[in-house]
Design a protein around this motif. Structure first.
Motif, mmCIF file in Angstrom:
data_model
loop_
_atom_site.group_PDB
_atom_site.id
_atom_site.type_symbol
_atom_site.label_atom_id
_atom_site.label_comp_id
_atom_site.label_asym_id
_atom_site.label_seq_id
_atom_site.Cartn_x
_atom_site.Cartn_y
_atom_site.Cartn_z
ATOM 1 N N PRO A 144 47.225 27.520 13.813
ATOM 2 C CA PRO A 144 46.656 26.191 13.570
ATOM 3 C C PRO A 144 47.494 25.086 14.195
ATOM 4 O O PRO A 144 48.723 25.178 14.255
ATOM 5 C CB PRO A 144 46.653 26.089 12.037
ATOM 6 C CG PRO A 144 47.708 27.043 11.588
ATOM 7 C CD PRO A 144 47.706 28.166 12.572
ATOM 8 N N GLN A 145 46.816 24.059 14.658
ATOM 9 C CA GLN A 145 47.531 22.893 15.167
ATOM 10 C C GLN A 145 48.231 22.176 14.010
ATOM 11 O O GLN A 145 47.854 22.349 12.850
ATOM 12 C CB GLN A 145 46.572 21.955 15.890
ATOM 13 C CG GLN A 145 45.444 21.408 15.025
ATOM 14 C CD GLN A 145 44.572 20.415 15.779
ATOM 15 O OE1 GLN A 145 45.068 19.573 16.529
ATOM 16 N NE2 GLN A 145 43.270 20.503 15.581
ATOM 17 N N VAL A 146 49.218 21.344 14.326
ATOM 18 C CA VAL A 146 49.990 20.683 13.269
ATOM 19 C C VAL A 146 49.929 19.158 13.335
ATOM 20 O O VAL A 146 50.180 18.491 12.328
ATOM 21 C CB VAL A 146 51.464 21.141 13.292
ATOM 22 C CG1 VAL A 146 51.555 22.625 12.964
ATOM 23 C CG2 VAL A 146 52.129 20.837 14.627
ATOM 24 N N PHE A 147 49.596 18.600 14.500
ATOM 25 C CA PHE A 147 49.479 17.144 14.596
ATOM 26 C C PHE A 147 48.042 16.683 14.350
ATOM 27 O O PHE A 147 47.817 15.593 13.855
ATOM 28 C CB PHE A 147 49.959 16.659 15.965
ATOM 29 C CG PHE A 147 51.454 16.641 16.108
ATOM 30 C CD1 PHE A 147 52.211 15.582 15.621
ATOM 31 C CD2 PHE A 147 52.112 17.686 16.718
ATOM 32 C CE1 PHE A 147 53.585 15.562 15.738
ATOM 33 C CE2 PHE A 147 53.487 17.686 16.847
ATOM 34 C CZ PHE A 147 54.232 16.625 16.352
ATOM 35 N N GLY A 148 47.077 17.495 14.724
ATOM 36 C CA GLY A 148 45.678 17.134 14.525
ATOM 37 C C GLY A 148 45.057 16.406 15.684
ATOM 38 O O GLY A 148 44.123 15.615 15.505
ATOM 39 N N THR A 149 45.516 16.684 16.896
ATOM 40 C CA THR A 149 45.011 15.970 18.073
ATOM 41 C C THR A 149 43.792 16.618 18.714
ATOM 42 O O THR A 149 43.130 15.999 19.552
ATOM 43 C CB THR A 149 46.108 15.879 19.150
ATOM 44 O OG1 THR A 149 46.478 17.211 19.548
ATOM 45 C CG2 THR A 149 47.336 15.146 18.623
ATOM 46 N N GLN A 150 43.488 17.861 18.343
ATOM 47 C CA GLN A 150 42.458 18.617 19.058
ATOM 48 C C GLN A 150 41.148 18.666 18.275
ATOM 49 O O GLN A 150 41.112 19.101 17.125
ATOM 50 C CB GLN A 150 42.954 20.035 19.342
ATOM 51 C CG GLN A 150 44.245 20.079 20.134
ATOM 52 C CD GLN A 150 44.122 19.417 21.500
ATOM 53 O OE1 GLN A 150 43.338 19.841 22.343
ATOM 54 N NE2 GLN A 150 44.908 18.361 21.717
ATOM 55 N N PHE A 151 40.087 18.203 18.919
ATOM 56 C CA PHE A 151 38.744 18.197 18.342
ATOM 57 C C PHE A 151 37.799 18.934 19.281
ATOM 58 O O PHE A 151 38.002 18.949 20.492
ATOM 59 C CB PHE A 151 38.233 16.766 18.159
ATOM 60 C CG PHE A 151 38.897 15.982 17.060
ATOM 61 C CD1 PHE A 151 38.222 15.692 15.884
ATOM 62 C CD2 PHE A 151 40.197 15.520 17.194
ATOM 63 C CE1 PHE A 151 38.822 14.960 14.876
ATOM 64 C CE2 PHE A 151 40.816 14.786 16.200
ATOM 65 C CZ PHE A 151 40.119 14.504 15.032
ATOM 66 N N SER A 152 36.752 19.486 18.721
ATOM 67 C CA SER A 152 35.685 20.054 19.542
ATOM 68 C C SER A 152 34.434 19.190 19.366
ATOM 69 O O SER A 152 34.171 18.674 18.272
ATOM 70 C CB SER A 152 35.398 21.500 19.131
ATOM 71 O OG SER A 152 35.056 21.575 17.754
ATOM 72 N N TYR A 189 48.772 24.375 22.597
ATOM 73 C CA TYR A 189 49.445 25.668 22.717
ATOM 74 C C TYR A 189 49.248 26.503 21.450
ATOM 75 O O TYR A 189 48.923 27.698 21.529
ATOM 76 C CB TYR A 189 50.937 25.470 22.973
ATOM 77 C CG TYR A 189 51.734 26.752 22.828
ATOM 78 C CD1 TYR A 189 51.657 27.750 23.794
ATOM 79 C CD2 TYR A 189 52.525 26.979 21.709
ATOM 80 C CE1 TYR A 189 52.354 28.941 23.659
ATOM 81 C CE2 TYR A 189 53.231 28.157 21.566
ATOM 82 C CZ TYR A 189 53.143 29.137 22.534
ATOM 83 O OH TYR A 189 53.823 30.319 22.382
ATOM 84 N N LEU A 190 49.435 25.897 20.291
ATOM 85 C CA LEU A 190 49.299 26.639 19.038
ATOM 86 C C LEU A 190 47.895 27.224 18.898
ATOM 87 O O LEU A 190 47.729 28.392 18.520
ATOM 88 C CB LEU A 190 49.614 25.718 17.857
ATOM 89 C CG LEU A 190 51.093 25.328 17.695
ATOM 90 C CD1 LEU A 190 51.233 24.219 16.657
ATOM 91 C CD2 LEU A 190 51.928 26.541 17.307
ATOM 92 N N LEU A 191 46.886 26.432 19.192
ATOM 93 C CA LEU A 191 45.516 26.928 19.088
ATOM 94 C C LEU A 191 45.267 28.072 20.077
ATOM 95 O O LEU A 191 44.539 29.022 19.774
ATOM 96 C CB LEU A 191 44.527 25.794 19.334
ATOM 97 C CG LEU A 191 44.453 24.729 18.233
ATOM 98 C CD1 LEU A 191 43.611 23.551 18.691
ATOM 99 C CD2 LEU A 191 43.890 25.318 16.942
ATOM 100 N N PHE A 242 43.612 23.612 11.598
ATOM 101 C CA PHE A 242 44.597 22.546 11.414
ATOM 102 C C PHE A 242 45.428 22.796 10.161
ATOM 103 O O PHE A 242 44.899 22.855 9.051
ATOM 104 C CB PHE A 242 43.848 21.210 11.315
ATOM 105 C CG PHE A 242 44.716 19.986 11.204
ATOM 106 C CD1 PHE A 242 46.047 19.991 11.582
ATOM 107 C CD2 PHE A 242 44.168 18.800 10.735
ATOM 108 C CE1 PHE A 242 46.822 18.852 11.492
ATOM 109 C CE2 PHE A 242 44.921 17.654 10.635
ATOM 110 C CZ PHE A 242 46.261 17.678 11.017
ATOM 111 N N ASN A 243 46.733 22.934 10.316
ATOM 112 C CA ASN A 243 47.668 22.963 9.193
ATOM 113 C C ASN A 243 48.155 21.534 8.982
ATOM 114 O O ASN A 243 49.115 21.096 9.607
ATOM 115 C CB ASN A 243 48.839 23.905 9.491
ATOM 116 C CG ASN A 243 49.861 23.957 8.360
ATOM 117 O OD1 ASN A 243 49.737 23.249 7.364
ATOM 118 N ND2 ASN A 243 50.855 24.803 8.510
ATOM 119 N N SER A 244 47.483 20.809 8.115
ATOM 120 C CA SER A 244 47.763 19.386 7.953
ATOM 121 C C SER A 244 48.968 19.102 7.055
ATOM 122 O O SER A 244 49.409 17.951 6.963
ATOM 123 C CB SER A 244 46.538 18.674 7.368
ATOM 124 O OG SER A 244 46.213 19.218 6.093
#
Length: 227
Positions: A152-160, A145-147, A178-180
């Motif tokens: 930026p995503q916050v958990f880091g689950t999304q890759f291309s 949803y954030l992307l 990604f906001n890590s």
């Protein structure tokens, strides 16, 4: 639940008895729904969602996988599935933890931010009703949803995935915006997401909580699930 109870109290003070009866009926329906079985139609929709993508949810190791459809065919079927699942939700035919998990997985394939947001909410409801499988899905749908709204995503689950020109049939994986630093690794682990050090290896890998990547928090929740 607390919101519904507080609304009912207000209704008893200031609205006609006919409206109170409707509100009480709604509460009774919700309480009764806790003993209902998983929706069989939704199970079939869920299986078709996975089969379109070359997966079979009840396959055993070594079983053949169904052939995946083209992206256009999948999108056409996804639209029809989402429409029907939305009808099931709106008419009160879905009740169990597994129902809400299956809904969340279907709506995470939506092409719109509102679909991803709904998927995230549905995953959280599934968790609240004891479904451990929805934990990673809750994090992934929030990232998605954030992307989709240019955050930026916050958990880091999304890759291309990008084809690797040096190796036939191979891909390289890049983590999307990604906001890590917003949340800690311990918070990621609480939703069965890999810690940053493992994410930086460049492979999305299986979601935590699967047999290939155990999730202790999910294991504590699993005894609460109904058979």
């Amino acid at each position: 639940m607390f919101l519904r109870l507080s609304v009912n109290v207000l209704l008893c003070v200031c609205v006609p008895a006919t409206v109170i009866a409707q509100s009480d009926h709604s509460t009774r329906k919700f309480s009764h729904s806790a003993v209902l079985a998983d929706n069989p139609e939704l199970e079939k929709i869920f299986i078709s969602d996975q089969e379109d993508r070359g997966n079979y949810s009840f396959a055993k190791p070594g079983d053949p996988r169904p052939s995946a459809l083209t992206g256009l065919q999948v999108r056409h079927n996804d639209d029809a599935r989402e429409l029907r699942v939305r009808q099931l939700l709106d008419t009160g035919y879905l009740h169990t933890a597994k129902d809400y998990y299956r809904c969340a997985l279907i709506f995470q394939h939506s092409p719109s931010p509102s679909g991803y947001l709904l998927a995230h909410i549905l995953a959280d409801i599934a968790i609240s009703r004891g479904n451990a499988d929805a934990m990673w899905l809750s994090a992934a749908t929030l990232d998605r949803y954030l992307l989709s709204v240019k955050q930026p995503q916050v958990f880091g689950t999304q890759f291309s995935a990008t084809p690797d020109p040096s190796k036939k049939g191979a891909y390289t994986f890049d983590q999307n915006d990604f906001n890590s630093s917003l949340i800690t690794d311990s918070m990621r682990v609480d939703l069965c997401v890999k810690p940053l050090a493992e994410q930086k290896q460049g492979l999305p890998g299986p979601p935590a909580g699967t047999s290939l990547y155990p999730c202790p928090v999910a294991q504590m929740l699993k005894p609460l699930q109904k058979p």
